[in-house]
Motif scaffolding. Sequence first.
Motif, short mmCIF file in Angstrom:
data_model
loop_
_atom_site.label_atom_id
_atom_site.label_comp_id
_atom_site.label_asym_id
_atom_site.label_seq_id
_atom_site.Cartn_x
_atom_site.Cartn_y
_atom_site.Cartn_z
N LEU B 141 -40.84 91.05 13.88
CA LEU B 141 -40.74 92.48 14.16
C LEU B 141 -40.01 93.18 13.01
O LEU B 141 -40.43 94.24 12.54
N ALA B 142 -38.92 92.57 12.55
CA ALA B 142 -38.15 93.18 11.47
C ALA B 142 -39.02 93.31 10.22
O ALA B 142 -38.97 94.33 9.52
N LEU B 143 -39.83 92.28 9.97
CA LEU B 143 -40.71 92.34 8.81
C LEU B 143 -41.74 93.46 8.99
O LEU B 143 -42.02 94.21 8.05
N SER B 144 -42.28 93.58 10.19
CA SER B 144 -43.23 94.67 10.46
C SER B 144 -42.58 96.02 10.20
O SER B 144 -43.18 96.90 9.58
N CYS B 145 -41.34 96.17 10.66
CA CYS B 145 -40.65 97.45 10.47
C CYS B 145 -40.38 97.73 9.00
O CYS B 145 -40.42 98.88 8.56
N ALA B 146 -40.07 96.67 8.25
CA ALA B 146 -39.80 96.85 6.83
C ALA B 146 -41.08 97.16 6.05
O ALA B 146 -41.02 97.67 4.94
N LEU B 147 -42.21 96.84 6.65
CA LEU B 147 -43.49 97.00 5.95
C LEU B 147 -44.23 98.27 6.32
O LEU B 147 -45.20 98.64 5.66
N ILE B 148 -43.80 98.92 7.39
CA ILE B 148 -44.61 99.96 8.01
C ILE B 148 -44.88 101.12 7.06
O ILE B 148 -45.85 101.84 7.23
N HIS B 149 -44.03 101.31 6.05
CA HIS B 149 -44.26 102.44 5.14
C HIS B 149 -44.89 101.98 3.83
O HIS B 149 -44.86 102.68 2.84
N LYS B 150 -45.49 100.78 3.83
CA LYS B 150 -46.22 100.27 2.67
C LYS B 150 -45.35 100.31 1.41
O LYS B 150 -45.63 101.04 0.46
N PRO B 151 -44.27 99.56 1.43
CA PRO B 151 -43.38 99.59 0.27
C PRO B 151 -43.99 98.89 -0.93
O PRO B 151 -44.86 98.04 -0.77
N ALA B 152 -43.54 99.29 -2.13
CA ALA B 152 -44.02 98.63 -3.34
C ALA B 152 -43.30 97.30 -3.52
O ALA B 152 -43.84 96.34 -4.04
N ILE B 153 -42.04 97.29 -3.11
CA ILE B 153 -41.22 96.10 -3.26
C ILE B 153 -40.55 95.80 -1.92
O ILE B 153 -40.05 96.70 -1.25
N LEU B 154 -40.57 94.54 -1.57
CA LEU B 154 -39.99 94.13 -0.30
C LEU B 154 -38.77 93.25 -0.59
O LEU B 154 -38.86 92.29 -1.35
N PHE B 155 -37.64 93.62 0.00
CA PHE B 155 -36.43 92.80 -0.15
C PHE B 155 -36.16 92.10 1.16
O PHE B 155 -35.91 92.75 2.18
N LEU B 156 -36.22 90.79 1.16
CA LEU B 156 -35.98 90.03 2.39
C LEU B 156 -34.76 89.15 2.19
O LEU B 156 -34.77 88.22 1.38
N ASP B 157 -33.71 89.48 2.92
CA ASP B 157 -32.47 88.71 2.78
C ASP B 157 -32.45 87.64 3.86
O ASP B 157 -32.30 87.95 5.04
N GLU B 158 -32.61 86.42 3.44
CA GLU B 158 -32.62 85.27 4.35
C GLU B 158 -33.51 85.50 5.58
O GLU B 158 -33.03 85.44 6.71
N PRO B 159 -34.80 85.72 5.38
CA PRO B 159 -35.65 86.00 6.53
C PRO B 159 -35.86 84.80 7.44
O PRO B 159 -36.24 84.96 8.60
#
Lengths: 347, 310
Positions: B141-159
């Motif tokens: 879910l957190a990943l979905s929320c971080a992706l919902i605005h189609k970011p150019a760069i994704l930062f995932l801290d210890e996913p």
Amino acid sequence: MMILLGMPVIQIILFGFAITTEVKNAEIAVLDLSKDEATRKIVEAIEVSEYFHVAEYVHNTKDIDNVFRKGRIGLAIVFSENFYENLLHTGKAQIQLIADATDPNTATTLTNYATAIINNYQRQIVATGPVPYQIVPEVKLMYNPQMKGAYNFVPGVLGMILMLICAMMTSVAIVREKEMGTMEVLLVSPMKPIIIILSKAVPYFAISAVNLATVLLLAVFVLKVPVMGSLFWLILVSLLFIFVSLSIGIMVSTLTSKQMIAYLISGMVFMIPVMLLSGMIYPVENMPAILQWISHIIPAKWYIAAVKDLMIKGLGVQAVLKEITILFAMAAVITAISVKKFKNRLE
Amino acid sequence: MPAVDVKGLKKNYGKVIALRGISFSAEKGEIFGIIGPDGSGKTTLFRILTTLLVADEGTAVVDGFDVVKDYKEIRKRVGYMPGRFSLYQDLTVEENLQFFASVFHTTIEENYDLVKDIYSQIEPFKTRRAGKLSGGMKQKLALSCALIHKPAILFLDEPTTGVDPVSRKELWEMLKRLKNQGITILVSTPYMDEAALCDRIALIKDGRFLSIDTPANITAQFNQKIFAVRGLEMSRLLSDIRAFPAVKTCYAFGDSHHVTVETGQNELQESVQHALYLYLLFKGHTNVEIEKINPGIEDCFMELTKADVV
């Protein structure tokens, strides 16, 4: 830690010194229509007692209303014309004690003290003279003739509830975002931090407005405390106070990132002084100078004073201009501090 | 222009030094892994790159924007998933996604195809409160929320911390798919076995990068022979192996101990291996197995940290 160590000190001082229903150096007004030997003696006796300080001498009945409106005077003593003569010839003379009964406790205390002093004088002249002289104090209670406690606590409760909802709830709600980590995610978004804060504050503003309406309705219809003055200004002043409290909540939220601390700060540092120093339960006038001085920086004190004037005494808006100005200034200063302290980042 | 370009980042928290000068750059469309143990400075680095913290020294450019000067631009362009679960626990799955979509001025429908793969897995639970989800579902879910605005760069801290092995695998497969859509992914993890799934990795320890390269190159640079040793009494085995003269290093690795040895000029690897075997038998160990293995990222990490200490 500071709170843990500091709280007992503050509380013991507050409860020990401030929290007394005794009245000392209450400011009173005197209307002496007779100006003779007897009235002078009584006024002297009143002045030398530690309870009273004659702040004003007025010259006609209309002025009495005016000094009460200023709100500084708790009691006015009116000597009827030809006081001494009446006393000498008919053995009877009248004194009228007019008390500001918006705070019934203080009013009772003041009239009791004054009556005691007058009775004392009466005993002295009875001892020297042959006739049993009688001075009859007639007590008149302004604003609240039935001595209803509600007249005093409705403004106080208003001040406390609004402070509680706005300051404590807002600060805790914002700090919870920090604690849950959601603030971190929100910050890394195009949303402006000020919008985040505002959207946290707006619901509590709405809740407070509803509370205000509930308390006023209850006061009028259940407790039968009438709104004597302008409802419009009463609501406007209340909204201003809500705004001040919200900004206090936001300021607290910028100081800490733990909900517990936010509770403690808004609870201990803001709520207790509001209850004790705002004049809601204990009259501020009797407190030591330093506490009176502290009470000046408590927004609720000004708000409660304004509500008493507007709602209970039915005074016009010009009577509370000072309170409004002070609340405005507080709102501006606190908002400025919180905006300055609010961070676009995590630290 | 690299997606992320970092030069000489330093950051202290009072006396604690979190970053001691870090430089790297991540290319567009790669999965860049930052691998290191807890407390090595990964989260600090991520917070600087996502404009949440300001570095004491050094510069960082994300998608062409400076993290300090143009932080507002960066906040529009990146997706950030903090190490700690940071969604609204008392909102439902769907409400969370909707909320974050509106925060980023978009809608679920607009970018649904991007999150579809991930979100479809948690969609059956969309009316459940986020706080009641399992660890793996929370991360999805957190990943979905971080992706919902189609970011150019994704930062995932210890996913993948606190996530079951199956969900971990699924998450990494999703990252691969996102990469194929052109999204640059910076991911940190304490799990060395996940390093091989990244295009390039940086090994971080005590606020310093030990090495930046592809996982294959890093293991290729490991120039020692390495054995895996197993036995019945693993902890006594560890100290006994360390006492053996030819052993250079010996670390406990899950179900076996990884051992590197010193070999003399004419000495064969096998003879050392045999000597070690006899020695351990002599010490009273039973069921001893020694096998030659290929070095993994963790072996390299250990070797590099050892060099760092010297």
